[in-house]
Design an enzyme around this catalytic site. Structure first.
Site, PDB file in Angstrom:
ATOM      1  N   LEU A  42     120.931  75.170  21.793  1.00  0.00           N
ATOM      2  CA  LEU A  42     120.949  76.021  20.603  1.00  0.00           C
ATOM      3  C   LEU A  42     120.246  75.252  19.492  1.00  0.00           C
ATOM      4  CD1 LEU A  42     124.622  77.411  20.523  1.00  0.00           C
ATOM      5  CD2 LEU A  42     122.566  78.621  21.273  1.00  0.00           C
ATOM      6  N   ASP A  43     119.499  75.962  18.651  1.00  0.00           N
ATOM      7  CA  ASP A  43     118.876  75.321  17.497  1.00  0.00           C
ATOM      8  C   ASP A  43     119.947  74.668  16.633  1.00  0.00           C
ATOM      9  OD1 ASP A  43     116.431  76.263  18.334  1.00  0.00           O
ATOM     10  OD2 ASP A  43     116.440  77.998  16.984  1.00  0.00           O
ATOM     11  N   GLN A  44     119.539  73.674  15.871  1.00  0.00           N
ATOM     12  CA  GLN A  44     120.481  72.943  15.029  1.00  0.00           C
ATOM     13  C   GLN A  44     121.285  73.875  14.128  1.00  0.00           C
ATOM     14  OE1 GLN A  44     118.665  69.923  12.577  1.00  0.00           O
ATOM     15  NE2 GLN A  44     120.561  69.399  11.529  1.00  0.00           N
ATOM     16  N   ARG A  88     114.395  84.423  16.635  1.00  0.00           N
ATOM     17  CA  ARG A  88     113.872  84.258  15.278  1.00  0.00           C
ATOM     18  C   ARG A  88     112.430  84.765  15.189  1.00  0.00           C
ATOM     19  NH1 ARG A  88     114.830  78.038  14.480  1.00  0.00           N
ATOM     20  NH2 ARG A  88     114.122  78.464  12.343  1.00  0.00           N
TER      21      ARG A  88
END
Length: 326
Positions: free
Chosen positions: A139-141, A239
């Site tokens: 998962l992205d930060q 995104r």
């Protein structure tokens, strides 16, 4: 004496498989990959038949027990740190974590400490357990939510294969600028690196096939809560895709381009007010489902929206609800 192996994974041979080789059982019934098999067959207790070490070319009989034992591993390159994290589920094979926004999953260049990996390794060490940190996906930060961590190579391999086959259910909840129309649909936009900015991804006809399925769960005057499901797993896919249709995620500093919809307030003021209300991309991995690699049980995990996204949702609702479940 401390065991150097995890508990064995066992399979009892049925009558229909009498005469098969150990290798056939390992690959066709236990799902051991060639790469993993090449590793374990060289270890002292890696492959056994009725408790005895054997060559994988040996034939089996009905009622025999074929077992695989994996050597214990650790993440010696990850510094253990007492970092709190939210455990959703854990057994001898799996750890499911509800990752907080702002937490990096794995140490990277410039971020060797303070990650989820540092906290998990410390947690296992304190329990006297030995596992290598193996996240099945990332998962992205700034993205919060569910992430699966495998405790051995066999478990990692099986969930990874489910991911590749599209058999893992991954659902996300996002709060976006404007309201997508139609309220339910598929975003089919190939994704690749932006040639002018390698860390950024864009939709381009020469990119890799990418599919995102979305549904507006609640619509507001200035935004919407959208439920999303991935058909593919490209970097930054949600995104990039939501920005490509003119509805970027609220708070997304990298892909948060101005929306295209005509709204009562000036766009800059509107976007700045909403983005400032959360300070990170409003994206949460809300559901994760797959088959347990050892038991075959269908597992589904769910995670409620974190406090910052709930607060943003309340702000959006206060600006005026347009419609729900359209």
């Amino acid at each position: 004496m401390r065991s150097e192996y995890y508990d064995p994974i066992e399979y009892q041979v049925p009558a229909a498989e009498d005469g098969w080789t150990v290798k056939s059982v390992l690959q066709r019934r236990m799902g051991i990959s060639r790469k993993l098999l090449s590793r374990i067959k060289l270890t002292e207790r890696g492959v056994m038949l009725n408790g005895e070490r054997v060559f994988i070319s040996v034939p089996v009989k009905a009622g025999d027990t074929v077992s695989v034992s994996l050597e214990k591993e650790t993440s010696a390159d990850i510094l253990p740190e007492p970092i709190p994290f939210d455990i959703v589920y854990e057994d001898d094979a799996l750890l499911i974590v509800n990752k907080a926004a702002g937490m990096i999953v794995h140490p990277t260049h410039g971020h060797y400490t303070g990650t989820l990996a540092n906290g998990v390794v410390y947690y296992w060490q304190e329990k006297g357990e030995e596992f290598r940190f193996r996240p099945v996906h990332r998962l992205d930060q700034e993205t919060s939510g569910l992430i699966a961590i495998a405790k051995n190579a066999y478990v990692h391999q099986h969930i990874s294969e489910q991911l590749i086959a599209g058999e893992v259910s991954k659902k996300y909840t996002a709060l976006v600028h404007g309201c997508p129309a139609p309220a339910e649909g598929t975003i089919d936009g190939p994704i690749d690196r932006d040639p002018s900015e390698p860390h950024r991804r864009i939709v381009t006809s020469t990119g890799y096939p990418s599919l995102t399925y979305y549904k507006v769960a609640e619509a507001y005057r200035e935004g919407a809560r959208v439920e999303l499901r991935l058909g593919t797993g490209r970097t930054h896919q949600i995104r990039v895709h939501m920005t490509s249709i003119g509805h970027p995620l609220i708070g997304d500093k990298f892909y948060g381009l101005p929306g295209l919809a005509e709204l009562p307030e000036p766009e800059d003021e509107r976007i700045g007010r909403l983005n400032g209300a959360i300070g990170r991309q409003a994206l949460h991995a809300s559901e994760l489902g797959f088959l347990h690699p050892l038991t075959g049980e269908a597992l589904t995990f769910k995670s409620e929206l974190p406090a910052d996204m709930r607060k943003l949702e309340e702000l959006l609702r206060g600006d005026g609800l347009v419609s729900a479940n359209r």
